[in-house]
Write a protein that holds these residues in place. Structure first.
Motif, short mmCIF file in Angstrom:
data_model
loop_
_atom_site.label_atom_id
_atom_site.label_comp_id
_atom_site.label_asym_id
_atom_site.label_seq_id
_atom_site.Cartn_x
_atom_site.Cartn_y
_atom_site.Cartn_z
N VAL A 24 0.64 -1.35 -0.25
CA VAL A 24 0.08 -0.26 0.11
C VAL A 24 0.94 1.07 0.02
O VAL A 24 1.59 1.84 0.99
CB VAL A 24 -1.06 0.12 1.22
CG1 VAL A 24 -2.17 1.18 1.43
CG2 VAL A 24 -1.67 -1.20 1.15
N ILE A 25 0.48 2.13 -0.82
CA ILE A 25 1.74 3.58 -1.31
C ILE A 25 1.02 4.21 0.06
O ILE A 25 1.32 5.42 -0.21
CB ILE A 25 1.76 3.72 -2.74
CG1 ILE A 25 2.56 2.84 -3.01
CG2 ILE A 25 2.45 5.32 -2.57
CD1 ILE A 25 4.14 2.48 -2.84
N GLU A 26 -0.41 4.53 -0.85
CA GLU A 26 -1.73 5.43 -0.15
C GLU A 26 -2.94 5.53 -0.33
O GLU A 26 -3.53 4.16 -0.95
CB GLU A 26 -1.31 7.08 -1.33
CG GLU A 26 -2.02 7.94 -0.36
CD GLU A 26 -2.08 9.38 -1.51
OE1 GLU A 26 -2.53 10.30 -1.60
OE2 GLU A 26 -1.76 8.97 -3.04
N VAL A 27 -3.44 5.22 1.57
CA VAL A 27 -5.13 5.34 1.42
C VAL A 27 -5.53 6.44 0.71
O VAL A 27 -5.40 7.17 1.22
CB VAL A 27 -5.73 5.07 2.62
CG1 VAL A 27 -6.91 3.93 2.68
CG2 VAL A 27 -4.44 4.35 2.51
N LEU A 28 -6.95 6.60 -0.63
CA LEU A 28 -7.10 7.92 -0.55
C LEU A 28 -8.73 8.60 -0.07
O LEU A 28 -9.42 8.84 -0.27
CB LEU A 28 -7.93 7.68 -2.26
CG LEU A 28 -6.37 6.60 -2.53
CD1 LEU A 28 -6.46 6.65 -4.53
CD2 LEU A 28 -5.47 8.55 -3.03
N VAL A 29 -8.88 7.50 0.72
CA VAL A 29 -10.09 7.34 0.96
C VAL A 29 -10.60 7.45 2.66
O VAL A 29 -9.23 6.70 3.16
CB VAL A 29 -11.11 6.05 1.26
CG1 VAL A 29 -11.19 6.78 -0.34
CG2 VAL A 29 -11.12 4.91 1.25
N HIS A 30 -11.66 7.82 4.05
CA HIS A 30 -11.33 7.65 5.27
C HIS A 30 -12.87 7.00 5.35
O HIS A 30 -13.56 6.95 5.25
CB HIS A 30 -10.75 8.92 6.01
CG HIS A 30 -9.91 9.47 5.82
ND1 HIS A 30 -8.37 9.52 6.30
CD2 HIS A 30 -9.95 10.74 4.63
CE1 HIS A 30 -7.55 9.96 5.39
NE2 HIS A 30 -8.00 10.76 5.05
N GLU A 31 -12.57 6.82 7.00
CA GLU A 31 -13.49 5.90 7.50
C GLU A 31 -15.17 6.93 7.38
O GLU A 31 -14.70 8.09 7.79
CB GLU A 31 -14.08 5.38 8.83
CG GLU A 31 -12.91 3.55 8.44
CD GLU A 31 -12.42 3.53 10.26
OE1 GLU A 31 -12.97 3.81 11.66
OE2 GLU A 31 -11.81 2.55 9.92
N ASP A 77 -14.62 4.84 -7.86
CA ASP A 77 -13.99 4.79 -7.24
C ASP A 77 -12.75 4.51 -6.42
O ASP A 77 -12.66 3.74 -5.92
CB ASP A 77 -14.50 6.08 -6.07
CG ASP A 77 -15.20 7.11 -6.54
OD1 ASP A 77 -15.38 7.74 -8.34
OD2 ASP A 77 -16.10 7.82 -5.79
N PRO A 78 -11.38 4.33 -6.72
CA PRO A 78 -10.08 4.40 -6.37
C PRO A 78 -9.96 4.84 -4.80
O PRO A 78 -9.78 5.46 -3.99
CB PRO A 78 -9.13 5.30 -6.91
CG PRO A 78 -9.36 6.42 -7.13
CD PRO A 78 -11.59 6.24 -7.74
N LEU A 79 -9.41 3.19 -4.22
CA LEU A 79 -9.76 3.53 -2.82
C LEU A 79 -8.43 3.34 -2.30
O LEU A 79 -8.11 4.22 -0.78
CB LEU A 79 -10.41 2.01 -1.57
CG LEU A 79 -12.56 1.95 -2.77
CD1 LEU A 79 -12.93 0.69 -2.32
CD2 LEU A 79 -12.65 3.33 -2.11
N LEU A 80 -7.23 2.46 -2.30
CA LEU A 80 -6.09 2.65 -2.58
C LEU A 80 -5.23 2.75 -3.36
O LEU A 80 -5.71 1.37 -4.64
CB LEU A 80 -5.59 0.95 -1.76
CG LEU A 80 -6.69 0.97 0.06
CD1 LEU A 80 -6.49 -0.70 -0.55
CD2 LEU A 80 -6.16 1.59 0.78
N ILE A 81 -3.75 3.34 -3.11
CA ILE A 81 -2.80 3.27 -4.77
C ILE A 81 -1.82 2.25 -4.13
O ILE A 81 -1.17 1.58 -2.87
CB ILE A 81 -1.87 4.44 -4.68
CG1 ILE A 81 -3.03 5.37 -5.11
CG2 ILE A 81 -1.10 3.99 -5.67
CD1 ILE A 81 -3.91 5.35 -6.37
N LEU A 82 -1.83 0.93 -4.94
CA LEU A 82 -0.88 -0.16 -4.83
C LEU A 82 0.70 -0.06 -5.48
O LEU A 82 0.67 0.92 -6.48
CB LEU A 82 -1.16 -1.76 -5.00
CG LEU A 82 -2.40 -2.26 -4.22
CD1 LEU A 82 -2.85 -3.25 -4.02
CD2 LEU A 82 -2.95 -1.94 -2.58
N GLU A 83 1.35 -0.51 -5.23
CA GLU A 83 2.86 -1.15 -5.73
C GLU A 83 3.49 -1.88 -5.40
O GLU A 83 3.29 -2.66 -5.18
CB GLU A 83 3.97 0.49 -5.37
CG GLU A 83 4.81 -0.23 -4.75
CD GLU A 83 6.06 0.29 -4.44
OE1 GLU A 83 6.36 1.63 -5.14
OE2 GLU A 83 7.15 0.76 -3.75
#
Length: 70
Positions: free
Chosen positions: A49-56, A64-70
């Motif tokens: 996981v590089i970035e979490v784009l959402v919050h609870e 819609d994108p939720l997470l960015i993975l590498e």
């Protein structure tokens, strides 16, 4: 890089991973709530996981994108 996207519109009920976490194919990473049901969102790819784009509590639309993975 790839992203995990919402499979339907709903409210983010729980984010189960954070930046730096390793994710496996099929692992539940976010749980959405829609029409009083909890819907697990699973990763289709393995990665970190590089970035979490959402919050609870956030509302997301389908795709819609939720997470960015590498």
């Amino acid at each position: 890089m790839s992203s995990v996207v919402a499979s339907l519109a709903g409210t983010v009920f729980k984010v189960l991973v954070g930046p730096g976490d390793q994710v496996a194919v099929g692992q539940e990473v976010v749980r959405l709530e829609s029409m009083k049901m909890e819907i697990p969102i699973e990763s289709e790819v393995a990665g970190r996981v590089i970035e979490v784009l959402v919050h609870e509590g956030d509302f997301v639309n389908e795709s819609d994108p939720l997470l960015i993975l590498e």
